[in-house]
Design an enzyme around this catalytic site. Structure first.
Site, PDB file in Angstrom:
ATOM      1  N   ASN A  34       0.830  -1.221   0.000  1.00  0.00           N
ATOM      2  CA  ASN A  34       0.000   0.000   0.000  1.00  0.00           C
ATOM      3  C   ASN A  34       0.860   1.266   0.000  1.00  0.00           C
ATOM      4  O   ASN A  34       0.329   2.366   0.104  1.00  0.00           O
ATOM      5  CB  ASN A  34      -0.983   0.000   1.181  1.00  0.00           C
ATOM      6  CG  ASN A  34      -0.297   0.190   2.516  1.00  0.00           C
ATOM      7  OD1 ASN A  34       0.937   0.171   2.606  1.00  0.00           O
ATOM      8  ND2 ASN A  34      -1.074   0.365   3.582  1.00  0.00           N
ATOM      9  N   GLY A  38       6.731   2.048   2.022  1.00  0.00           N
ATOM     10  CA  GLY A  38       7.541   1.563   0.895  1.00  0.00           C
ATOM     11  C   GLY A  38       7.541   2.536  -0.267  1.00  0.00           C
ATOM     12  O   GLY A  38       6.839   3.552  -0.245  1.00  0.00           O
ATOM     13  N   GLN A  77       3.203  -3.197  10.472  1.00  0.00           N
ATOM     14  CA  GLN A  77       3.532  -2.045  11.292  1.00  0.00           C
ATOM     15  C   GLN A  77       4.834  -2.453  11.956  1.00  0.00           C
ATOM     16  O   GLN A  77       4.878  -3.470  12.663  1.00  0.00           O
ATOM     17  CB  GLN A  77       2.379  -1.841  12.294  1.00  0.00           C
ATOM     18  CG  GLN A  77       2.405  -0.559  13.087  1.00  0.00           C
ATOM     19  CD  GLN A  77       3.646  -0.355  13.921  1.00  0.00           C
ATOM     20  OE1 GLN A  77       4.487   0.504  13.612  1.00  0.00           O
ATOM     21  NE2 GLN A  77       3.816  -1.145  14.962  1.00  0.00           N
ATOM     22  N   TYR A 142       4.432  -4.586  19.686  1.00  0.00           N
ATOM     23  CA  TYR A 142       4.951  -5.040  18.393  1.00  0.00           C
ATOM     24  C   TYR A 142       5.422  -6.495  18.502  1.00  0.00           C
ATOM     25  O   TYR A 142       5.044  -7.354  17.690  1.00  0.00           O
ATOM     26  CB  TYR A 142       6.101  -4.130  17.940  1.00  0.00           C
ATOM     27  CG  TYR A 142       6.868  -4.665  16.758  1.00  0.00           C
ATOM     28  CD1 TYR A 142       6.337  -4.620  15.480  1.00  0.00           C
ATOM     29  CD2 TYR A 142       8.132  -5.236  16.919  1.00  0.00           C
ATOM     30  CE1 TYR A 142       7.042  -5.135  14.393  1.00  0.00           C
ATOM     31  CE2 TYR A 142       8.843  -5.737  15.849  1.00  0.00           C
ATOM     32  CZ  TYR A 142       8.292  -5.685  14.588  1.00  0.00           C
ATOM     33  OH  TYR A 142       8.989  -6.190  13.510  1.00  0.00           O
ATOM     34  N   VAL A 185      19.542   1.475  14.068  1.00  0.00           N
ATOM     35  CA  VAL A 185      20.672   2.266  14.556  1.00  0.00           C
ATOM     36  C   VAL A 185      21.696   2.531  13.440  1.00  0.00           C
ATOM     37  O   VAL A 185      22.204   3.654  13.313  1.00  0.00           O
ATOM     38  CB  VAL A 185      21.328   1.636  15.823  1.00  0.00           C
ATOM     39  CG1 VAL A 185      21.852   0.254  15.571  1.00  0.00           C
ATOM     40  CG2 VAL A 185      22.435   2.507  16.354  1.00  0.00           C
ATOM     41  N   ARG A 209      24.307  -5.849  19.973  1.00  0.00           N
ATOM     42  CA  ARG A 209      23.253  -6.248  19.049  1.00  0.00           C
ATOM     43  C   ARG A 209      23.836  -7.264  18.068  1.00  0.00           C
ATOM     44  O   ARG A 209      25.052  -7.382  17.938  1.00  0.00           O
ATOM     45  CB  ARG A 209      22.730  -5.023  18.244  1.00  0.00           C
ATOM     46  CG  ARG A 209      22.017  -3.967  19.080  1.00  0.00           C
ATOM     47  CD  ARG A 209      20.685  -4.470  19.635  1.00  0.00           C
ATOM     48  NE  ARG A 209      19.999  -3.469  20.448  1.00  0.00           N
ATOM     49  CZ  ARG A 209      20.056  -3.394  21.770  1.00  0.00           C
ATOM     50  NH1 ARG A 209      20.800  -4.239  22.463  1.00  0.00           N
ATOM     51  NH2 ARG A 209      19.365  -2.484  22.428  1.00  0.00           N
ATOM     52  N   ARG A 266      18.504   4.883  27.524  1.00  0.00           N
ATOM     53  CA  ARG A 266      17.070   5.044  27.299  1.00  0.00           C
ATOM     54  C   ARG A 266      16.319   3.935  28.023  1.00  0.00           C
ATOM     55  O   ARG A 266      16.666   2.753  27.871  1.00  0.00           O
ATOM     56  CB  ARG A 266      16.760   4.977  25.796  1.00  0.00           C
ATOM     57  CG  ARG A 266      17.151   6.235  25.065  1.00  0.00           C
ATOM     58  CD  ARG A 266      16.734   6.182  23.634  1.00  0.00           C
ATOM     59  NE  ARG A 266      17.229   4.969  22.977  1.00  0.00           N
ATOM     60  CZ  ARG A 266      17.177   4.774  21.659  1.00  0.00           C
ATOM     61  NH1 ARG A 266      16.653   5.682  20.872  1.00  0.00           N
ATOM     62  NH2 ARG A 266      17.644   3.669  21.130  1.00  0.00           N
TER      63      ARG A 266
HETATM   64  N1  NAD Z   1      14.130  -4.086   9.726  1.00  0.00           N
HETATM   65  C1  NAD Z   1      14.307  -4.925  10.749  1.00  0.00           C
HETATM   66  O1  NAD Z   1      15.333  -4.856  11.485  1.00  0.00           O
HETATM   67  C2  NAD Z   1      13.300  -5.993  11.045  1.00  0.00           C
HETATM   68  C3  NAD Z   1      13.549  -6.866  12.091  1.00  0.00           C
HETATM   69  C4  NAD Z   1      12.631  -7.857  12.381  1.00  0.00           C
HETATM   70  C5  NAD Z   1      11.498  -7.991  11.610  1.00  0.00           C
HETATM   71  N2  NAD Z   1      11.242  -7.122  10.595  1.00  0.00           N
HETATM   72  C6  NAD Z   1      10.018  -7.318   9.807  1.00  0.00           C
HETATM   73  O2  NAD Z   1      10.324  -7.387   8.424  1.00  0.00           O
HETATM   74  C7  NAD Z   1       9.218  -6.894   7.656  1.00  0.00           C
HETATM   75  C8  NAD Z   1       9.689  -5.835   6.680  1.00  0.00           C
HETATM   76  O3  NAD Z   1      10.230  -4.750   7.422  1.00  0.00           O
HETATM   77  P1  NAD Z   1      11.016  -3.526   6.765  1.00  0.00           P
HETATM   78  O4  NAD Z   1      12.092  -3.159   7.704  1.00  0.00           O
HETATM   79  O5  NAD Z   1      11.314  -3.834   5.343  1.00  0.00           O
HETATM   80  O6  NAD Z   1       9.890  -2.391   6.871  1.00  0.00           O
HETATM   81  P2  NAD Z   1       9.342  -1.359   5.761  1.00  0.00           P
HETATM   82  O7  NAD Z   1       8.443  -0.419   6.468  1.00  0.00           O
HETATM   83  O8  NAD Z   1      10.461  -0.812   4.964  1.00  0.00           O
HETATM   84  O9  NAD Z   1       8.485  -2.324   4.814  1.00  0.00           O
HETATM   85  C9  NAD Z   1       7.148  -2.668   5.089  1.00  0.00           C
HETATM   86  C10 NAD Z   1       6.384  -2.599   3.775  1.00  0.00           C
HETATM   87  O10 NAD Z   1       5.021  -2.974   4.013  1.00  0.00           O
HETATM   88  C11 NAD Z   1       4.177  -2.053   3.365  1.00  0.00           C
HETATM   89  N3  NAD Z   1       2.909  -2.047   4.110  1.00  0.00           N
HETATM   90  C12 NAD Z   1       2.698  -1.555   5.358  1.00  0.00           C
HETATM   91  N4  NAD Z   1       1.401  -1.716   5.686  1.00  0.00           N
HETATM   92  C13 NAD Z   1       0.778  -2.320   4.644  1.00  0.00           C
HETATM   93  C14 NAD Z   1      -0.558  -2.744   4.391  1.00  0.00           C
HETATM   94  N5  NAD Z   1      -1.533  -2.551   5.306  1.00  0.00           N
HETATM   95  N6  NAD Z   1      -0.845  -3.332   3.219  1.00  0.00           N
HETATM   96  C15 NAD Z   1       0.124  -3.514   2.274  1.00  0.00           C
HETATM   97  N7  NAD Z   1       1.414  -3.122   2.461  1.00  0.00           N
HETATM   98  C16 NAD Z   1       1.736  -2.542   3.633  1.00  0.00           C
HETATM   99  C17 NAD Z   1       4.911  -0.734   3.415  1.00  0.00           C
HETATM  100  O11 NAD Z   1       4.463   0.200   2.448  1.00  0.00           O
HETATM  101  C18 NAD Z   1       6.340  -1.193   3.171  1.00  0.00           C
HETATM  102  O12 NAD Z   1       6.632  -1.260   1.785  1.00  0.00           O
HETATM  103  C19 NAD Z   1       8.193  -6.382   8.674  1.00  0.00           C
HETATM  104  O13 NAD Z   1       7.233  -7.401   8.856  1.00  0.00           O
HETATM  105  C20 NAD Z   1       9.016  -6.194   9.936  1.00  0.00           C
HETATM  106  O14 NAD Z   1       8.203  -6.300  11.093  1.00  0.00           O
HETATM  107  C21 NAD Z   1      12.119  -6.121  10.285  1.00  0.00           C
END
Ligand code: NAD
Length: 305
Positions: A34, A38, A77, A142, A185, A209, A266
């Protein structure tokens, strides 16, 4: 060709996963996003893109029409502080949204779901390195929503035969990472360095980490596609790195000293974190991991452009 849907594929991790799937050569990839966080530009040319919310009513018809074999679920989220301020909104997307997707998968005959869970489900468990057999004990909504999501997926597997691979990511870093997301970070530091501003460490810098490069997340995902069993696997380096050590490696990559400031600890920050990846090595045969210096060099090159 295997038909794969990547939800959230226009995000940070998706921007590493989708090209890696294309490189496999045997996948027809569709991204559903959506674009709330992204970017359309992160989706490679030639990949079909569907602008849709995973909670929308159209999702079921879309899945029924497309008949995907594997769904990689990244849309979420992702912000811990937001989840504490808005537990309902977090649950609505990360739990109810996931169940809506799972229903669509069940009805349209999806064979496999690959889920992006998080180290946040372990809370501040200090039995390091954390193994997948530890009891989830999240300390944020979360983390709780991810733990709930995992449970829903396991029960869908048991009840309806949907295969799953649940990945629990450590602190992911790499090109295109947003500033606000989980574990950001390195992207925060990278932006500060690019703007020639000082970086701030909260505490004495000895907190640790497990920093895993996003390209390694993508490789793990590729190995999981078509896996015929069910598994829950950490994706991590299995290495504990303190923030002070991170600074040392960053300075080596940059070739100059950094301006580092220290601030108060923190409240709620976890002191030490490292995840075992033994199960990932044994289950999917993923033996190679990007070392921190190589991953940081790629990341810094991106942020300095
Ligand atoms: N980045 C990290 O360190 C990390 C660690 C653990 C888990 N994760 C998980 O990995 C996944 C990807 O994370 P990321 O860091 O790429 O985040 P990000 O926010 O860059 O990517 C999330 C994507 O989902 C899309 N999105 C959000 N809500 C939506 C909805 N309702 N319908 C359709 N699309 C939707 C956003 O537009 C975005 O493109 C997530 O599930 C996150 O919880 C990330």
């Amino acid at each position: 060709m295997r038909k794969i849907l990547v939800t959230g594929g226009a995000g940070f991790i998706g921007s590493h996963v989708v090209p890696a799937l294309l490189d496999r050569g045997d996948c027809e990839v569709t991204v559903l996003d959506n674009l709330s966080t992204g970017r359309r530009a992160y989706v490679p040319a030639g990949v079909s893109f569907r602008l849709l919310d995973i909670r929308s009513r159209e999702l079921e018809d879309f899945l029924a029409r497309e008949k995907f074999q594997t769904v990689i679920h990244l849309a979420a989220q992702t912000l811990v502080p937001y989840s504490m301020a808005h537990p309902e909104a977090d649950e609505d997307l990360n739990v109810a949204g996931l169940v809506h997707l799972l229903e669509g998968c069940r009805k349209s005959g999806v064979e496999q779901i690959i889920f992006s869970s998080s180290a946040a489900i372990y809370g501040d468990n200090q039995n390091l390195p954390l193994q997948e057999t530890e009891m989830p004990a999240p300390t944020s909504f979360y983390g709780l929503s991810k733990a709930m999501g995992e449970s829903y997926i396991r029960l869908y597997s048991q009840a309806f035969g949907l295969h799953h691979v649940i990945f629990r990511f450590a602190n992911v870093y790499g090109e295109r990472q947003g500033e606000t997301g989980e574990g950001g970070v390195i992207s925060i530091f990278a932006r500060k360095i690019a703007q020639q501003e000082p970086v701030t460490i909260f505490g004495d810098g000895n907190q640790t980490r497990d920093f895993v490069y996003a390209g390694d997340i993508a490789r793990a995902m590729c190995l999981a596609v078509g896996y015929s069993g069910c598994a829950t696997l950490n994706v991590s380096t299995n290495k504990e790195v303190s923030l002070n050590q991170l600074i040392t490696v960053l300075e080596k990559v940059l070739g100059h000293r950094m301006d580092v400031r220290y601030g108060p600890v923190r409240p709620g920050d976890i002191y030490a974190s490292v995840l075992s990846h033994k199960a990932l090595v044994e289950t999917l045969g993923m033996r190679e991991y990007t070392d921190l210096e190589t991953g940081l060099a790629k990341t810094m090159a991106y942020f300095q452009k």
